[in-house]
Design an enzyme around this catalytic site. Structure first.
Site, short mmCIF file in Angstrom:
data_model
loop_
_atom_site.label_atom_id
_atom_site.label_comp_id
_atom_site.label_asym_id
_atom_site.label_seq_id
_atom_site.Cartn_x
_atom_site.Cartn_y
_atom_site.Cartn_z
N ARG A 160 1.02 -1.37 -0.02
CA ARG A 160 -0.41 -0.18 0.06
C ARG A 160 1.00 1.57 0.12
NH1 ARG A 160 -2.18 -3.57 -1.54
NH2 ARG A 160 -3.98 -4.73 -0.39
N SER A 242 -11.39 -0.68 3.84
CA SER A 242 -10.95 -0.73 4.07
C SER A 242 -10.38 0.22 5.40
CB SER A 242 -9.56 -1.92 4.62
OG SER A 242 -9.92 -3.06 3.66
N GLU A 349 -6.18 3.48 6.12
CA GLU A 349 -5.32 3.56 4.90
C GLU A 349 -6.23 4.46 3.83
OE1 GLU A 349 -6.62 0.23 0.88
OE2 GLU A 349 -6.31 -0.55 3.07
#
Length: 357
Positions: A160, A242, A349
């Site tokens: 990520r 998420s 995130e």
């Protein structure tokens, strides 16, 4: 323009100045005008990875609405090089690539947002991510004021993460993504299945290959079952997906967790580490699906109701008229609870714009 109307969580105040761009030239000109005026800048495309403060954004918000994709090159050896504009809806592009006879993106079906956002976060799911298929990214460098293209090897892809993400502060990037080029293989069989849950849904084993369209269908079904496919009629999908990344920690810390805690080895620049399941940590720290619907001890919800999804504990949802403060209150309670029980701090995130945990 209310930023709540541009984001998938449907929270956020007004933009002081709003511009919509539909071509690369318009996008570069709008960014340059904001920079010349010394204004803070926020780029919004799909709006699926942003939580914007209730006070709004006091600079310029640029809506990236560039669209389209095209086949740049076709080779019997390497497959196809397909370019896609930054504002193109990601899942529509995945579907179009399959329709064109190309495979490689099928396991990334159903992810909300735009194509231009995928290299920034190195977007991934079900055992793969875009670092496996991106050939290059065309950007506008706001510092040197010129177009800069990054090859895959130059993007510093990690879990990520990327050079593009590392150059971003409060949603304002140094490098504005203009176009992404993917290198995809021709065929009908998808790439080898790399995730146990997906393999089980397909009735096969990890490492096997099945029709790419079957993979796409299974992924869409799995994601929908978790509230991870946007649906205007389902409040469980009013989220950033998420909210927390799966933590990557040292093996010594992982050894303090219960044996049942899922662990996945990860090779990093500093050696072998362990990736954990944020969802497992959240659930076993006492935060079940729907947490927040009945209130929270010690954390006040200031507006309408926000809660963990009733389908998946990684998503924080807007149940009606929630504020950004409500969403962050849920996130704070979960983060603090996991840290207290397991000594592991979860990290968000989505980008938090003019707000913090």
């Amino acid at each position: 323009m209310r930023l709540a109307d541009l984001t998938s969580t449907a929270v956020g105040g007004d933009a002081a100045h709003y511009v919509e761009t539909t071509t690369e030239r318009e996008l570069i000109d709008a960014v340059t005008a904001a920079d010349d005026a010394g204004e803070d800048l926020l780029l919004v495309a799909g709006g699926s990875n942003l939580v914007v403060a209730d006070s709004g954004f006091h600079g310029t918000v640029i809506r990236v609405a560039t669209r389209g994709s095209s086949l740049e090159d076709l080779s019997s050896c390497s497959g196809g090089m397909i370019s896609v504009e930054a504002g193109q809806n990601w899942d529509e592009f995945v579907a179009e690539s399959l329709d064109g006879g190309f495979v490689g993106l099928e396991a990334l079906s159903g992810i909300p947002g735009s194509a231009g956002a995928t290299p920034v976060q190195n977007v991934g799911a079900y055992g793969t991510d875009v670092s496996h298929t991106i050939a290059r990214v065309r950007t506008w460098d706001r510092t040197t004021r010129q177009i800069v293209s990054f090859a895959n090897a130059d993007l510093g892809f990690g879990y990520r993460d990327s050079i593009l993400k590392q150059s971003t502060s409060n949603g304002s990037p140094r490098y504005v993504v203009l176009q992404v080029v993917f290198q995809l293989k021709q065929g009908t069989l998808g790439m080898p299945i790399a995730y146990g849950e997906l393999a089980k849904a397909l009735g096969t084993e990890t490492g096997s290959r099945v029709a790419a369209r079957q993979v796409r269908s299974a992924v869409l079904s799995l994601r929908a079952g978790k509230g991870m496919v946007l649906d205007a009629d389902d409040r469980d999908t009013y989220s950033t997906g998420s909210f927390f990344t799966n933590p990557v920690i040292d093996e010594s810390l992982a050894a303090t967790l219960p044996d049942a805690a899922p662990r996945y080895p990860v090779a990093t620049g500093s050696g072998e580490r362990v990736k954990l399941s944020a969802a497992w940590l959240i659930e076993h720290a006492g935060f079940g699906k729907g947490f927040g619907l009945e209130g929270m001890d010690g954390y006040e919800l200031t507006g309408g109701r926000a809660a963990l999804s009733t389908k998946h504990t990684l998503a924080i949802t807007n149940r009606g008229d929630a504020t950004a403060a409500d969403v962050l209150a849920i996130a704070r309670a979960v983060r603090d609870g996991v840290a207290e029980k397991y000594g592991i701090t979860l990290h968000n995130e989505p980008l938090l714009i003019d707000c913090t945990l």
